[in-house]
Motif scaffolding. Structure first.
Motif, PDB file in Angstrom:
ATOM      1  N   LYS A  90       0.826  -1.209   0.000  1.00 52.96           N
ATOM      2  CA  LYS A  90       0.000   0.000   0.000  1.00 52.96           C
ATOM      3  C   LYS A  90       0.860   1.258   0.000  1.00 52.96           C
ATOM      4  O   LYS A  90       0.571   2.232  -0.700  1.00 52.96           O
ATOM      5  CB  LYS A  90      -0.940   0.000   1.210  1.00 52.96           C
ATOM      6  CG  LYS A  90      -2.031  -1.045   1.171  1.00 52.96           C
ATOM      7  CD  LYS A  90      -3.028  -0.773   0.068  1.00 52.96           C
ATOM      8  CE  LYS A  90      -4.171  -1.766   0.094  1.00 52.96           C
ATOM      9  NZ  LYS A  90      -5.153  -1.515  -1.012  1.00 52.96           N
ATOM     10  N   ILE A  91       1.929   1.236   0.782  1.00 56.52           N
ATOM     11  CA  ILE A  91       2.841   2.381   0.823  1.00 56.52           C
ATOM     12  C   ILE A  91       3.506   2.578  -0.533  1.00 56.52           C
ATOM     13  O   ILE A  91       3.660   3.709  -1.018  1.00 56.52           O
ATOM     14  CB  ILE A  91       3.898   2.190   1.924  1.00 56.52           C
ATOM     15  CG1 ILE A  91       3.238   2.254   3.302  1.00 56.52           C
ATOM     16  CG2 ILE A  91       5.002   3.246   1.813  1.00 56.52           C
ATOM     17  CD1 ILE A  91       4.178   1.985   4.444  1.00 56.52           C
ATOM     18  N   GLU A  92       3.901   1.475  -1.175  1.00 58.35           N
ATOM     19  CA  GLU A  92       4.537   1.572  -2.494  1.00 58.35           C
ATOM     20  C   GLU A  92       3.572   2.152  -3.518  1.00 58.35           C
ATOM     21  O   GLU A  92       3.970   2.934  -4.386  1.00 58.35           O
ATOM     22  CB  GLU A  92       5.029   0.190  -2.933  1.00 58.35           C
ATOM     23  CG  GLU A  92       5.977   0.201  -4.109  1.00 58.35           C
ATOM     24  CD  GLU A  92       5.267   0.297  -5.450  1.00 58.35           C
ATOM     25  OE1 GLU A  92       5.863   0.836  -6.407  1.00 58.35           O
ATOM     26  OE2 GLU A  92       4.114  -0.170  -5.541  1.00 58.35           O
ATOM     27  N   GLU A  93       2.294   1.791  -3.425  1.00 60.74           N
ATOM     28  CA  GLU A  93       1.297   2.349  -4.337  1.00 60.74           C
ATOM     29  C   GLU A  93       1.159   3.853  -4.136  1.00 60.74           C
ATOM     30  O   GLU A  93       0.961   4.606  -5.096  1.00 60.74           O
ATOM     31  CB  GLU A  93      -0.053   1.655  -4.120  1.00 60.74           C
ATOM     32  CG  GLU A  93      -0.086   0.215  -4.622  1.00 60.74           C
ATOM     33  CD  GLU A  93      -1.418  -0.454  -4.327  1.00 60.74           C
ATOM     34  OE1 GLU A  93      -2.311   0.219  -3.754  1.00 60.74           O
ATOM     35  OE2 GLU A  93      -1.565  -1.638  -4.654  1.00 60.74           O
ATOM     36  N   LYS A  94       1.254   4.301  -2.891  1.00 58.14           N
ATOM     37  CA  LYS A  94       1.162   5.728  -2.609  1.00 58.14           C
ATOM     38  C   LYS A  94       2.404   6.473  -3.113  1.00 58.14           C
ATOM     39  O   LYS A  94       2.313   7.588  -3.623  1.00 58.14           O
ATOM     40  CB  LYS A  94       0.982   5.961  -1.113  1.00 58.14           C
ATOM     41  CG  LYS A  94      -0.325   5.434  -0.539  1.00 58.14           C
ATOM     42  CD  LYS A  94      -1.513   6.161  -1.120  1.00 58.14           C
ATOM     43  CE  LYS A  94      -2.814   5.662  -0.495  1.00 58.14           C
ATOM     44  NZ  LYS A  94      -4.009   6.368  -1.068  1.00 58.14           N
ATOM     45  N   LEU A  95       3.561   5.833  -2.969  1.00 56.97           N
ATOM     46  CA  LEU A  95       4.787   6.450  -3.474  1.00 56.97           C
ATOM     47  C   LEU A  95       4.791   6.519  -4.991  1.00 56.97           C
ATOM     48  O   LEU A  95       5.320   7.453  -5.584  1.00 56.97           O
ATOM     49  CB  LEU A  95       6.013   5.658  -2.992  1.00 56.97           C
ATOM     50  CG  LEU A  95       6.300   5.683  -1.486  1.00 56.97           C
ATOM     51  CD1 LEU A  95       7.464   4.766  -1.161  1.00 56.97           C
ATOM     52  CD2 LEU A  95       6.591   7.098  -1.015  1.00 56.97           C
TER      53      LEU A  95
END
Length: 207
Positions: A82-87
């Protein structure tokens, strides 16, 4: 505090969530070619891993600790992705096929700063307009919305390129000028060169 079973379970769960989250981000950064940032993240990752694993190994007789470790591991994978998708690291190549070749598809998308290569193609039902569009992942959803506004029936396929080299668009990305409004160039005043008057009786070739 660590003697309390519930506190121990909570600590092991949180530690493993953080560890696996960092591990997932580090792996993604490595695949994206951000090796130095990945190496920096891995230093924190390994410290947290040793602490969490040590707590579990010291209390192997407590089954709840193992359960918390396993659940924390799975949760960490989800949180990391999820964090990678936001980045939204990296770029996406989007292939678009429009059934209406007369639409000003290419021009409208280029005006928004996207890199577009287009060509005429032929499908089962007639002529098509095919396009290959390169975009940073953070602008991916915006691009899809734009495509659907221009042609709701457009066929879209996207994939992630492994390497990008050359082209004017790549230079714009590196300079940070993508998606910025283009400023109109103010033409500089140039000296006006007056042409000699040609009288009504003058003929070509006469001085």
């Amino acid at each position: 505090m660590l003697s309390n079973a519930f506190v121990m379970v909570a600590i092991i769960f949180v530690i493993n969530v953080v560890y696996v989250t960092l591990s997932t981000i580090r792996m993604i950064l490595t695949l994206k070619g951000r090796r130095y940032i990945a190496a920096f993240v891995s230093m924190f990752e390994i410290v947290i891993y040793v602490v969490g694993l040590g707590l579990v190994l010291d209390n192997l007789n407590e089954i709840q600790n193992l359960v918390a470790y396993a659940i924390g591991f799975g949760t960490g994978v989800i949180v990391g992705t999820k964090i990678e998708e936001k980045l939204a690291l990296g770029y996406i190549t989007v292939n678009v096929v429009s059934s209406n070749p007369d639409l000003k598809f290419t021009r409208k998308i280029r005006e928004k700063g996207y890199g577009v290569t287009s060509w005429s193609s032929y499908g089962m039902d007639g002529d098509r307009l095919s396009m290959q569009i390169l975009t940073p992942r953070k602008y991916e959803l915006r691009l899809y919305e734009m495509i659907k506004e221009i042609d709701p029936k457009a066929f879209i396929i996207s994939y992630e390129p492994k390497q990008i080299y050359g082209g004017f668009w790549v230079k714009q990305v590196r300079k940070g000028s993508l998606m910025k409004p283009k400023k109109k160039k103010v033409s500089e005043d140039k000296p006006v060169v007056q042409q000699p008057d040609v009288g009504p009786e003058s003929k070509p070739g006469e001085k």
